[in-house]
Scaffold this motif. Sequence first.
Motif, short mmCIF file in Angstrom:
data_model
loop_
_atom_site.label_atom_id
_atom_site.label_comp_id
_atom_site.label_asym_id
_atom_site.label_seq_id
_atom_site.Cartn_x
_atom_site.Cartn_y
_atom_site.Cartn_z
N ALA A 1 -10.78 7.97 -1.83
CA ALA A 1 -9.64 8.56 -0.94
C ALA A 1 -8.41 8.58 -1.63
CB ALA A 1 -9.49 7.42 -0.05
N ALA A 2 -8.09 7.71 -2.75
CA ALA A 2 -6.90 7.65 -3.40
C ALA A 2 -6.85 9.12 -4.25
CB ALA A 2 -6.67 6.33 -4.45
N GLY A 3 -8.01 9.27 -4.91
CA GLY A 3 -8.12 10.38 -5.66
C GLY A 3 -7.71 11.71 -5.02
N TYR A 4 -8.25 11.79 -3.71
CA TYR A 4 -7.78 13.02 -2.84
C TYR A 4 -6.61 12.94 -2.50
CZ TYR A 4 -8.51 16.39 0.61
OH TYR A 4 -8.28 17.55 1.59
N PHE A 5 -5.99 11.84 -2.00
CA PHE A 5 -4.51 11.79 -1.87
C PHE A 5 -3.46 12.16 -2.99
CE2 PHE A 5 -0.62 8.69 -1.90
CZ PHE A 5 -0.16 9.17 -0.68
N PHE A 6 -3.88 11.65 -4.17
CA PHE A 6 -3.06 11.85 -5.38
C PHE A 6 -3.41 13.57 -5.63
CE2 PHE A 6 -3.97 7.61 -6.82
CZ PHE A 6 -2.91 7.22 -6.47
N TYR A 7 -4.49 14.09 -5.20
CA TYR A 7 -4.55 15.50 -5.39
C TYR A 7 -3.67 16.51 -4.44
CZ TYR A 7 -6.52 20.07 -4.00
OH TYR A 7 -6.96 21.24 -3.68
N LEU A 8 -3.67 15.92 -3.06
CA LEU A 8 -2.86 16.41 -2.16
C LEU A 8 -1.42 16.51 -2.54
CD1 LEU A 8 -4.63 15.56 1.18
CD2 LEU A 8 -4.67 17.68 0.11
N ILE A 9 -0.79 15.05 -3.03
CA ILE A 9 0.32 15.09 -3.61
C ILE A 9 1.03 16.29 -4.58
CG2 ILE A 9 2.10 13.60 -4.69
CD1 ILE A 9 0.57 11.22 -3.58
N ARG A 10 -0.13 16.42 -5.61
CA ARG A 10 -0.06 17.26 -6.74
C ARG A 10 -0.02 18.88 -6.07
NH1 ARG A 10 -1.89 21.06 -9.50
NH2 ARG A 10 -1.75 21.42 -11.55
N ARG A 11 -0.87 18.97 -5.19
CA ARG A 11 -0.81 20.42 -4.53
C ARG A 11 0.48 20.62 -3.87
NH1 ARG A 11 -4.35 24.40 -5.13
NH2 ARG A 11 -3.53 25.29 -3.26
N ARG A 12 1.05 19.61 -2.99
CA ARG A 12 2.26 19.71 -2.42
C ARG A 12 3.41 19.80 -3.20
NH1 ARG A 12 3.97 22.13 2.09
NH2 ARG A 12 5.61 21.09 3.18
N SER A 13 3.37 18.97 -4.21
CA SER A 13 4.73 18.91 -5.15
C SER A 13 4.84 19.85 -6.31
CB SER A 13 4.67 17.68 -5.94
OG SER A 13 3.55 17.27 -6.67
N GLY B 1 3.38 19.89 -9.12
CA GLY B 1 3.69 19.29 -10.46
C GLY B 1 2.76 17.81 -10.71
N ILE B 2 2.87 17.28 -11.62
CA ILE B 2 2.09 16.01 -11.86
C ILE B 2 2.85 14.93 -11.93
CG2 ILE B 2 2.18 16.37 -14.66
CD1 ILE B 2 -0.91 15.64 -12.63
N TRP B 3 4.25 15.14 -12.01
CA TRP B 3 5.11 14.05 -12.11
C TRP B 3 4.98 12.95 -10.81
CZ3 TRP B 3 6.10 12.13 -16.83
CH2 TRP B 3 6.12 13.11 -17.68
N LEU B 4 5.07 13.55 -9.81
CA LEU B 4 5.05 12.80 -8.65
C LEU B 4 3.77 12.00 -8.26
CD1 LEU B 4 6.57 11.82 -6.17
CD2 LEU B 4 5.84 13.91 -5.09
N PRO B 5 2.76 12.72 -8.69
CA PRO B 5 1.51 11.93 -8.42
C PRO B 5 1.11 10.79 -9.55
CG PRO B 5 1.10 14.24 -8.63
CD PRO B 5 2.34 14.25 -8.60
N MET B 6 1.84 11.29 -10.50
CA MET B 6 1.56 10.04 -11.69
C MET B 6 2.56 8.87 -11.41
SD MET B 6 1.83 12.24 -15.31
CE MET B 6 2.53 10.98 -16.14
N LEU B 7 3.57 9.09 -10.70
CA LEU B 7 4.63 7.94 -10.32
C LEU B 7 3.79 7.23 -8.96
CD1 LEU B 7 7.22 6.62 -10.31
CD2 LEU B 7 8.01 8.09 -8.79
N VAL B 8 3.13 7.82 -8.16
CA VAL B 8 2.75 7.14 -7.11
C VAL B 8 1.49 6.30 -7.55
CG1 VAL B 8 1.40 7.70 -4.84
CG2 VAL B 8 3.65 8.97 -5.44
N HIS B 9 0.63 7.16 -8.49
CA HIS B 9 -0.25 6.59 -8.93
C HIS B 9 -0.06 5.01 -9.63
CE1 HIS B 9 -4.16 5.60 -11.44
NE2 HIS B 9 -4.68 6.44 -10.88
#
Length: 104
Positions: free
Chosen positions: A31-43, A45-53
């Motif tokens: 679930a977290a991996g999918y969540f981070f993927y969706l953050i990446r799609r929406r943002s 870029g990679i920085w926001l999902p990296m920060l949330v992770h």
Amino acid sequence: MWSTVIFGLAHASNLISEGPGAFVQVLVTIAAGYFFYLIRRRSGGIWLPMLVHGLWDFSLVSAGVVPGKSYPLVIVAILTMIGLVVLLLVRRHHIEPVDRPAAV
């Protein structure tokens, strides 16, 4: 999505050392991996999902610093993650690209 499932299943090896409790870890990782993927799609870029992770991992690691002591913010972090996953799954059609037939 399949990469998040495979990554989550990679955590199934913890079933050997931690027992059946690791099954929840597998599901949360997927679930977290999918969540981070969706953050990446929406943002975009990679920085926001990296920060949330990083914040997510920090909250989980912080929970085990002092054995026998509970940290209520960890439960808040986990419940927040579950809520966000549900929200993103419900609204994912606004984030995921729509497959459209090719123009002829």
